[in-house]
Design a protein around this motif. Sequence first.
Motif, mmCIF file in Angstrom:
data_model
loop_
_atom_site.group_PDB
_atom_site.id
_atom_site.type_symbol
_atom_site.label_atom_id
_atom_site.label_comp_id
_atom_site.label_asym_id
_atom_site.label_seq_id
_atom_site.Cartn_x
_atom_site.Cartn_y
_atom_site.Cartn_z
ATOM 1 N N SER A 203 7.610 7.582 -3.187
ATOM 2 C CA SER A 203 8.095 5.689 -3.226
ATOM 3 C C SER A 203 7.578 5.147 -2.161
ATOM 4 O O SER A 203 7.676 4.092 -2.412
ATOM 5 C CB SER A 203 9.726 5.875 -3.376
ATOM 6 O OG SER A 203 9.702 6.757 -1.762
ATOM 7 N N GLU A 204 7.039 5.586 -0.858
ATOM 8 C CA GLU A 204 6.625 4.155 0.131
ATOM 9 C C GLU A 204 5.573 2.925 -0.651
ATOM 10 O O GLU A 204 5.963 2.145 -0.780
ATOM 11 C CB GLU A 204 5.730 5.243 1.247
ATOM 12 C CG GLU A 204 7.341 5.849 2.019
ATOM 13 C CD GLU A 204 6.778 6.673 3.145
ATOM 14 O OE1 GLU A 204 5.334 5.954 3.445
ATOM 15 O OE2 GLU A 204 7.285 7.204 3.398
ATOM 16 N N ASN A 205 4.593 3.701 -1.652
ATOM 17 C CA ASN A 205 3.357 2.755 -2.105
ATOM 18 C C ASN A 205 3.409 2.637 -3.992
ATOM 19 O O ASN A 205 4.762 3.805 -3.967
ATOM 20 C CB ASN A 205 2.397 2.732 -1.740
ATOM 21 C CG ASN A 205 2.325 3.086 -0.324
ATOM 22 O OD1 ASN A 205 2.284 2.180 -0.034
ATOM 23 N ND2 ASN A 205 1.512 4.216 0.224
ATOM 24 N N SER A 206 2.677 1.768 -4.494
ATOM 25 C CA SER A 206 2.868 2.255 -5.646
ATOM 26 C C SER A 206 2.055 3.322 -6.269
ATOM 27 O O SER A 206 1.540 3.962 -5.152
ATOM 28 C CB SER A 206 2.362 0.395 -6.254
ATOM 29 O OG SER A 206 0.952 0.567 -6.156
ATOM 30 N N LEU A 207 2.339 3.553 -7.376
ATOM 31 C CA LEU A 207 1.339 4.411 -8.180
ATOM 32 C C LEU A 207 0.220 4.768 -7.679
ATOM 33 O O LEU A 207 -1.073 5.262 -6.837
ATOM 34 C CB LEU A 207 1.926 5.225 -9.670
ATOM 35 C CG LEU A 207 3.285 5.267 -9.846
ATOM 36 C CD1 LEU A 207 3.016 5.769 -11.576
ATOM 37 C CD2 LEU A 207 3.218 6.864 -9.442
ATOM 38 N N GLU A 208 -0.400 2.949 -7.985
ATOM 39 C CA GLU A 208 -1.918 2.438 -7.785
ATOM 40 C C GLU A 208 -2.268 3.219 -6.499
ATOM 41 O O GLU A 208 -3.410 4.139 -6.620
ATOM 42 C CB GLU A 208 -2.367 1.789 -8.424
ATOM 43 C CG GLU A 208 -2.123 1.691 -9.466
ATOM 44 C CD GLU A 208 -0.640 0.911 -10.301
ATOM 45 O OE1 GLU A 208 -0.294 0.003 -10.755
ATOM 46 O OE2 GLU A 208 1.060 1.061 -9.596
ATOM 47 N N GLU A 209 -1.135 2.695 -5.858
ATOM 48 C CA GLU A 209 -1.908 2.741 -3.644
ATOM 49 C C GLU A 209 -2.145 3.963 -4.060
ATOM 50 O O GLU A 209 -2.511 4.830 -2.927
ATOM 51 C CB GLU A 209 -0.600 2.259 -2.773
ATOM 52 C CG GLU A 209 -0.751 0.667 -4.035
ATOM 53 C CD GLU A 209 0.121 -0.257 -2.688
ATOM 54 O OE1 GLU A 209 0.183 -1.551 -2.797
ATOM 55 O OE2 GLU A 209 1.292 0.553 -2.733
ATOM 56 N N ASN A 210 -1.651 5.039 -4.268
ATOM 57 C CA ASN A 210 -0.628 6.554 -4.057
ATOM 58 C C ASN A 210 -2.782 7.114 -4.504
ATOM 59 O O ASN A 210 -2.972 7.895 -3.624
ATOM 60 C CB ASN A 210 0.534 7.442 -4.431
ATOM 61 C CG ASN A 210 1.898 6.713 -3.590
ATOM 62 O OD1 ASN A 210 1.354 6.229 -2.381
ATOM 63 N ND2 ASN A 210 2.779 6.710 -4.289
ATOM 64 N N VAL A 211 -2.581 7.371 -5.492
ATOM 65 C CA VAL A 211 -3.815 7.938 -6.405
ATOM 66 C C VAL A 211 -4.966 6.946 -5.034
ATOM 67 O O VAL A 211 -5.667 7.894 -4.713
ATOM 68 C CB VAL A 211 -3.979 6.893 -7.984
ATOM 69 C CG1 VAL A 211 -5.239 7.529 -7.808
ATOM 70 C CG2 VAL A 211 -2.813 8.038 -8.278
#
Length: 219
Positions: A203-211
Amino acid sequence: MHKLGPSLMCADLGNLERDVKALDDAGVDFYHIDIMDGKFVPNFTLGPDFVKTVRSLTKTPIDVHLMIEQPELYIDLFADAGADMISIHQESTENLQRALTEIKSKGIKAGVAINPATSLEFLDYVYDVIDYIVVMTVNPGFAGQKFIPTMYDKIAKLHCKLEQFERPIDIQVDGNIGANTIPKCQESGADMYVLGTSAVFNSENSLEENVNNTRKLFI
């Protein structure tokens, strides 16, 4: 090419369409859906209606992991729901070869999932009917468990074994796959990565950023 597959049991199920769109936009390679019956593993999750819903939201391949007893009874159900890949456990069926052959007869990819304490030897008799092998790097049933370090050696041994075959058989790793474990899984020979709370659903970043951050882990 290393394939990334978010585990949708970790998604925000109240905002599933939003999350799937974001993950599609980020270019994930497949979606991993865990089906648990409360018997084979001590938890319950999702079902064929969930698979149908995901299928209606995306054209990205859907990988269904059946952590259930007698999975051969439900192959038609999940194939009809929209699965592109189905993996079953050797420990959950009395006739693994027949069940895998049934999966392939539906025109979808067949996989075998292996619990941490399960030996690789039984695979000698089903390599001809499998497309991928799921190495469980935690004991199946719950998200958030710690990676079992001896699984690196298991992945490496399996990778060496698969090199003798003329057709590709992917190694999928599932369980606490993230920044601390991906580099060594890659080094050991993994091809497909199931991503949950340790990576994509952080949850620290957006899903796109995490990918995107996860893709940077690969050499």
